[in-house]
Design a protein around this motif. Structure first.
Motif, PDB file in Angstrom:
ATOM      1  N   PHE A 278       0.844  -1.197   0.000  1.00  0.00           N
ATOM      2  CA  PHE A 278       0.000   0.000   0.000  1.00  0.00           C
ATOM      3  C   PHE A 278       0.880   1.249   0.000  1.00  0.00           C
ATOM      4  O   PHE A 278       1.816   1.369   0.782  1.00  0.00           O
ATOM      5  CB  PHE A 278      -0.918   0.009   1.223  1.00  0.00           C
ATOM      6  CG  PHE A 278      -1.817   1.218   1.284  1.00  0.00           C
ATOM      7  CD1 PHE A 278      -3.031   1.220   0.620  1.00  0.00           C
ATOM      8  CD2 PHE A 278      -1.443   2.359   1.981  1.00  0.00           C
ATOM      9  CE1 PHE A 278      -3.863   2.342   0.642  1.00  0.00           C
ATOM     10  CE2 PHE A 278      -2.265   3.476   2.018  1.00  0.00           C
ATOM     11  CZ  PHE A 278      -3.477   3.463   1.354  1.00  0.00           C
ATOM     12  N   THR A 279       0.545   2.218  -0.892  1.00  0.00           N
ATOM     13  CA  THR A 279       1.377   3.417  -1.030  1.00  0.00           C
ATOM     14  C   THR A 279       0.586   4.714  -0.919  1.00  0.00           C
ATOM     15  O   THR A 279       1.149   5.794  -1.098  1.00  0.00           O
ATOM     16  CB  THR A 279       2.111   3.403  -2.386  1.00  0.00           C
ATOM     17  OG1 THR A 279       1.147   3.329  -3.449  1.00  0.00           O
ATOM     18  CG2 THR A 279       3.068   2.226  -2.478  1.00  0.00           C
ATOM     19  N   GLY A 280      -0.717   4.658  -0.666  1.00  0.00           N
ATOM     20  CA  GLY A 280      -1.531   5.862  -0.635  1.00  0.00           C
ATOM     21  C   GLY A 280      -1.431   6.630   0.669  1.00  0.00           C
ATOM     22  O   GLY A 280      -0.682   6.264   1.588  1.00  0.00           O
ATOM     23  N   SER A 281      -2.196   7.696   0.772  1.00  0.00           N
ATOM     24  CA  SER A 281      -2.244   8.499   1.995  1.00  0.00           C
ATOM     25  C   SER A 281      -3.040   7.769   3.075  1.00  0.00           C
ATOM     26  O   SER A 281      -3.895   6.928   2.778  1.00  0.00           O
ATOM     27  CB  SER A 281      -2.893   9.858   1.709  1.00  0.00           C
ATOM     28  OG  SER A 281      -4.233   9.691   1.275  1.00  0.00           O
ATOM     29  N   VAL A 282      -2.728   8.080   4.329  1.00  0.00           N
ATOM     30  CA  VAL A 282      -3.375   7.411   5.455  1.00  0.00           C
ATOM     31  C   VAL A 282      -3.857   8.446   6.469  1.00  0.00           C
ATOM     32  O   VAL A 282      -3.486   9.610   6.420  1.00  0.00           O
ATOM     33  CB  VAL A 282      -2.422   6.408   6.145  1.00  0.00           C
ATOM     34  CG1 VAL A 282      -1.990   5.317   5.179  1.00  0.00           C
ATOM     35  CG2 VAL A 282      -1.206   7.136   6.730  1.00  0.00           C
ATOM     36  N   GLY A 302      -7.807   8.568   4.687  1.00  0.00           N
ATOM     37  CA  GLY A 302      -6.935   8.810   3.548  1.00  0.00           C
ATOM     38  C   GLY A 302      -7.427   8.065   2.322  1.00  0.00           C
ATOM     39  O   GLY A 302      -8.614   8.066   2.002  1.00  0.00           O
ATOM     40  N   GLU A 303      -6.504   7.407   1.621  1.00  0.00           N
ATOM     41  CA  GLU A 303      -6.863   6.606   0.451  1.00  0.00           C
ATOM     42  C   GLU A 303      -7.106   5.146   0.822  1.00  0.00           C
ATOM     43  O   GLU A 303      -7.388   4.328  -0.053  1.00  0.00           O
ATOM     44  CB  GLU A 303      -5.763   6.712  -0.598  1.00  0.00           C
ATOM     45  CG  GLU A 303      -5.606   8.108  -1.168  1.00  0.00           C
ATOM     46  CD  GLU A 303      -4.412   8.244  -2.087  1.00  0.00           C
ATOM     47  OE1 GLU A 303      -4.628   8.176  -3.311  1.00  0.00           O
ATOM     48  OE2 GLU A 303      -3.277   8.420  -1.585  1.00  0.00           O
ATOM     49  N   ALA A 304      -7.031   4.834   2.099  1.00  0.00           N
ATOM     50  CA  ALA A 304      -7.238   3.450   2.534  1.00  0.00           C
ATOM     51  C   ALA A 304      -8.724   3.152   2.728  1.00  0.00           C
ATOM     52  O   ALA A 304      -9.267   2.217   2.136  1.00  0.00           O
ATOM     53  CB  ALA A 304      -6.472   3.187   3.831  1.00  0.00           C
ATOM     54  N   ASN A 305      -9.401   3.934   3.582  1.00  0.00           N
ATOM     55  CA  ASN A 305     -10.831   3.753   3.885  1.00  0.00           C
ATOM     56  C   ASN A 305     -11.135   2.301   4.273  1.00  0.00           C
ATOM     57  O   ASN A 305     -11.959   1.626   3.653  1.00  0.00           O
ATOM     58  CB  ASN A 305     -11.691   4.182   2.697  1.00  0.00           C
ATOM     59  CG  ASN A 305     -11.606   5.669   2.441  1.00  0.00           C
ATOM     60  OD1 ASN A 305     -11.748   6.476   3.352  1.00  0.00           O
ATOM     61  ND2 ASN A 305     -11.342   6.045   1.195  1.00  0.00           N
ATOM     62  N   LYS A 329     -16.363   6.851   2.510  1.00  0.00           N
ATOM     63  CA  LYS A 329     -15.144   7.641   2.462  1.00  0.00           C
ATOM     64  C   LYS A 329     -14.916   8.361   3.790  1.00  0.00           C
ATOM     65  O   LYS A 329     -15.802   9.006   4.307  1.00  0.00           O
ATOM     66  CB  LYS A 329     -15.221   8.673   1.329  1.00  0.00           C
ATOM     67  CG  LYS A 329     -15.268   8.042  -0.058  1.00  0.00           C
ATOM     68  CD  LYS A 329     -15.315   9.120  -1.137  1.00  0.00           C
ATOM     69  CE  LYS A 329     -15.354   8.507  -2.524  1.00  0.00           C
ATOM     70  NZ  LYS A 329     -15.420   9.554  -3.586  1.00  0.00           N
TER      71      LYS A 329
END
Length: 384
Positions: A278-282, A302-305, A329
């Motif tokens: 995983f590389t998205g925002s948290v 973030g982008e995890a949700n 979201k």
């Protein structure tokens, strides 16, 4: 405080009717469950029509309802009730000369209306969390932007009196989020003898001794416990027995697990909420413990949700079980029902709430079809 709060009215009723199972499945294979679950919902507001909401979930009736029961409050992002549900405490997450506000209400359990009892200045900008002492005679506010915590005494009528405000100092390595103290939560321990404060800005847990007999300074700093630089400790939860403390680190999406005894913290485990790659925002947000203490649940924005599930081995060690999509979201908050059967996930960005069924043996979650539209829900508190 908005002047419209002087008379509190129930506003528009929203009802969502859908079922996680077909009628034949629920009626033929499962015993009838007549329990109704009731929650208060804190929100961020954009109009005088928004405010504190009341939610009712009746699985057997296939009924999920939401109504606004206290409109005209500015950003009542955190709302809790006494054990008998007769009094409710909320805040206005605002900034000003004396900070935001803390409010107390009486609750009519028949029609769910709230009547204002008292309001006081928070003593710091943007209060974001409330904790009530085990005897329900004190409450503590966490002032996020103010970097402080404020203690209030509660009398038998629900009137509030300010007792003490403690200012934190310092910063940490994240220049955007940790430029100064940001007290994000404060929790009384199970014995009511100490208070633990999580400061996202200084990357520390602060342990305060609590002496309710002291009229001017009931809280005395006992120790500062440093976290990993850049973590941003946000919310905490004690184990049912009170001998374990679980801390969610917002900025690194990490769960820290401690043994806890008489104010002493011993680091036990550090678990990531992120799956490999995983590389998205948290933005880890909330942590909850199952009623039996065997599972921990943590939300990540973030982008995890997602909602992460961790299970307890016989050795006492916790291991990752699964990550499930939260169903919306920005899952800023979620709550487990008191019997552990359901998990309700509230989404600030998608303006909705979804319901999961929970397997008590595995801890795993299954999203149901129950969903309600709510304006920017950010906290859930179950009523008795």
């Amino acid at each position: 405080m908005k002047t419209s709060l002087a008379v509190v009215l129930s506003l528009a009723l929203f009802t969502a009717c859908s079922s996680p199972k077909s009628p034949s499945e629920s009626s033929l294979t499962e015993p009838m469950d007549t329990k109704t679950y009731e929650f208060l919902i804190g929100t961020y507001t954009d109009s005088l029509h928004h405010g504190i909401n009341y939610l009712s979930l009746s699985p057997n009736e296939n009924l999920l309802t939401v109504e606004t029961i206290a409109a005209g409050i500015a950003n009542p992002s955190y709302v809790i009730a006494t054990k008998d549900g007769s009094k409710v405490f909320a805040l206005e997450e605002e900034a000003g000369i004396a900070g935001g506000k803390v409010l107390s209400f009486s609750r009519n359990t028949q029609d769910q209306t709230l009547t204002l009892i008292d309001q006081k200045d928070s003593g710091g900008d943007h209060p974001c969390h409330i904790s009530i002492s085990p005897k329900e005679d004190f409450l503590i506010l966490s002032n996020y932007t103010g970097g402080s915590l404020s203690l209030f005494r509660i009398d038998s009528l629900g009137m509030l009196s300010h007792v003490q405000t403690i200012q934190h100092y310092g910063k940490s390595i994240n220049s955007d989020r940790q430029e100064k103290p940001h007290v994000h939560s404060t929790n009384f321990d199970r014995e009511g003898k100490r208070v633990i404060a999580a400061d996202l800005g200084t990357d520390k847990l602060y342990v305060y001794q609590f002496d309710p007999s002291s009229e001017k300074s009931p809280l005395t700093l006992e120790q500062e416990f440093p976290m990993t630089p850049g973590d941003g400790p946000r919310h905490m939860a004690f184990s049912p027995a009170g001998n374990g403390l679980f801390v969610v680190e917002e900025l690194t999406a990490t769960l820290d697990i401690f043994d806890y005894s008489s104010g002493q913290l011993t680091s036990k485990q550090r678990l990531s909420l992120l799956e490999s790659g995983f590389t998205g925002s948290v933005g880890a947000a909330e942590v909850r413990v199952s009623p039996d203490g065997k599972f921990i649940y943590v939300s990540n924005r973030g982008e995890a949700n997602t909602i992460s599930v961790f299970g307890k081995r016989p050795s006492g060690e916790y291991v990752w079980v699964e990550n499930v999509p939260s169903g919306g979201k920005m899952p800023r908050n979620f709550a487990l029902t008191d019997d552990g059967k359901y998990l309700l996930s509230a989404h600030q960005a998608s303006n909705d709430l979804v319901v999961f069924e929970r397997n008590p043996e595995t801890g795993k979650l299954t999203q149901t079809l129950w969903r309600a539209s709510i304006h920017k829900p950010v906290y859930l508190h179950q009523l008795p």
